[in-house]
Design an enzyme around this catalytic site. Structure first.
Site, short mmCIF file in Angstrom:
data_model
loop_
_atom_site.label_atom_id
_atom_site.label_comp_id
_atom_site.label_asym_id
_atom_site.label_seq_id
_atom_site.Cartn_x
_atom_site.Cartn_y
_atom_site.Cartn_z
N LYS A 50 0.69 -1.26 -0.36
CA LYS A 50 -0.31 -0.19 0.24
C LYS A 50 0.86 1.12 -0.21
O LYS A 50 1.75 1.53 0.98
CB LYS A 50 -1.18 0.20 1.35
CG LYS A 50 -1.63 1.74 1.25
CD LYS A 50 -2.75 0.85 2.66
CE LYS A 50 -3.82 2.18 2.96
NZ LYS A 50 -4.95 1.93 3.68
N SER A 52 -9.53 3.02 2.62
CA SER A 52 -8.64 3.32 1.85
C SER A 52 -7.48 2.39 1.23
O SER A 52 -6.95 2.75 0.00
CB SER A 52 -7.69 4.28 2.76
OG SER A 52 -6.67 4.03 3.82
N SER A 104 -10.04 -0.04 7.28
CA SER A 104 -9.19 0.86 5.53
C SER A 104 -9.11 -0.81 5.14
O SER A 104 -8.72 -1.10 3.93
CB SER A 104 -8.30 1.68 5.79
OG SER A 104 -9.18 3.30 6.19
#
Length: 449
Positions: A24, A100, A124
């Site tokens: 990520k 996210s 997330s």
């Protein structure tokens, strides 16, 4: 090329030797590689060293292929950063994969990689897992590393792990990532067995399970998301477990306000860090307008408000631990709505004008005096009101893919357990994975792996 080769070096004898992974683009720093966090303000930033979580991930043997898209500063439950453009849901590209960790979820759901890195500070990992038909697991606070630069992420709300298609891969990875981290602010209760073993075990007695389909902030919950829980409850009852409809013993609105207060402070601090990197004060045009406004609200938040907010976390943690002395699991929808369409949650023209005016004129104090914070909280969390509780209490939680809407979009069901009881969650996940409700990602015609 030598630097790139060094950054993706892996342990050729590790459990995941040769398995491709994406990380990520937020806090999972790879030495000498960019880490923009979805913001043009960090376009020229490169990591000086691997973050601790990345070092541990590399030790498993994976081959790191690159990084995944995130909303700016990982602030949203959708992944549509202005600078990089939206990530789309492989089940239907007109819809969001969530956020996210939306880029990671989309990559796994599309078959690009079998596993991808994520972190979860308010849902997330679980939100995009729900939207993309994946298994999304948030470990207990302190279970996985947070360093080097920090001893806590989002004051302990955020924890790193991965998104996967299978329970097995998530359990195996957590077995390799867990452990005591010197210098970290928080440490999870010790666990000496393996989660891989746990996921293969059944329960030797009926469980007591609480469930709710009511939004903790008293907003709407879509019928499909309620149905996901109802189906799960019926399945669990058929297995002999005792189910009781019961809300969590916390004030949902206070939890939501505490979470938003955290956001205000974290954004303000991140913009200060961005200014240090840029060598000047951050300007309005360095970030997206909403990010700028959140940063101003952080500056307008008092130390008193911050401390009172943290106290709500602690109250909720004690209440939920007491709750789990009676109930083995707490089950809710992962989200209150199915995946939104790309652009659906963009501010309206009038909202954009208001954000621009308030942001450029630095009227954050005015927003607070006008009592608009409660409205901001509701608008921000009404689609995802269930996941923040586990972040503020530090308890482990997972989203399991157990439902599809009438138009074929996945919907997850959330399970929470007591602090340190990831083993119970993996036990339950292993059982559910064998049930008729579990969504097989390979049924998605766009899946290609």
């Amino acid at each position: 090329m030598k630097e790139l080769a060094a950054s993706i070096a892996h342990n050729e004898t590790g459990t995941f030797a040769g398995v491709p992974i994406l990380l990520k683009n937020f806090t999972q720093e790879i030495k000498n590689e960019p880490m923009t966090s979805g913001s043009k303000g960090f376009l020229n930033y490169k990591a000086e060293e691997d973050s601790h979580i990345v070092s541990k991930i590399k030790e498993t043997g994976v081959t790191v292929l690159g990084q995944t898209n995130v909303p700016e500063l990982a602030l949203m439950g959708i992944t549509e950063p202005a600078h990089y453009g939206p990530t789309r849901n492989p089940w239907n590209t007109n819809h969001t994969p969530g956020g996210s960790s939306g880029g990671s979820a989309a990559a796994v759901a599309a078959g690009m990689v079998p596993i991808a890195g994520g972190n979860d500070g308010g849902g997330s990992i679980r939100i995009p897992a729900s939207f993309c038909g994946l298994f999304g697991f948030k470990p207990s606070r302190g279970r996985t590393p947070v360093g080097r630069k920090l001893g806590r992420q989002m004051q302990g709300a955020s924890v790193d792990h991965v998104l996967t298609r299978s329970v097995r891969d998530s359990a195996l990875m957590l077995d390799l990532l867990k452990g005591h981290e010197k210098g970290a602010a928080f440490h999870a209760p010790p666990f000496e067995s393996t989660y891989f073993e746990c996921m293969q075990k059944g329960f030797n007695k009926p469980l007591r399970i609480a469930y709710s389909t009511k939004s903790p902030i008293n907003t709407e919950v879509h019928p499909e998301n309620k149905e996901a829980v109802v189906k799960t409850v019926k399945l669990l009852e058929s297995m002999g477990h005792h189910l009781e409809e019961k809300d969590a013993p916390v004030d949902g609105k206070k939890i939501a306000n505490s979470f938003i207060t955290l956001y205000f402070g974290e954004v303000a601090a991140t913009l200060a860090t961005m200014g240090e990197f840029l060598g000047r004060k951050v300007k309005y045009n360095d970030v997206e307008p909403t990010t700028w406004l959140l940063g101003l609200l952080g500056k307008a938040t008092t130390a008193e408000e911050w401390v009172l907010s943290i106290r709500e976390w602690d109250k909720a943690a004690y209440s939920m631990e007491d709750f789990h002395e009676t109930y083995d699991f707490y089950v809710t929808p992962t989200t209150a709505f199915p995946p939104s369409k790309i652009g659906e949650l963009d501010p309206t023209p009038s909202e954009k004008l208001m954000i621009s005016i308030f942001g450029q004129l630095r009227l954050a104090g005015f927003i607070k005096k006008m009592g608009l914070i409660d409205q901001l909280v509701e608008n921000s969390l009404k689609r995802t009101p269930f996941t923040q509780l586990g972040n503020l209490t530090g308890q482990p939680a997972m989203s399991v893919p157990l439902h599809q809407t009438t138009d074929g979009l996945p919907i997850g069901v959330q399970f929470m357990a007591a602090n340190g009881r990831e083993d119970q969650l993996f036990q339950m996940a292993g059982i559910l994975e064998q049930s008729e409700l579990w969504i097989d990602i390979k049924t998605n015609p766009m899946f290609n792996y």
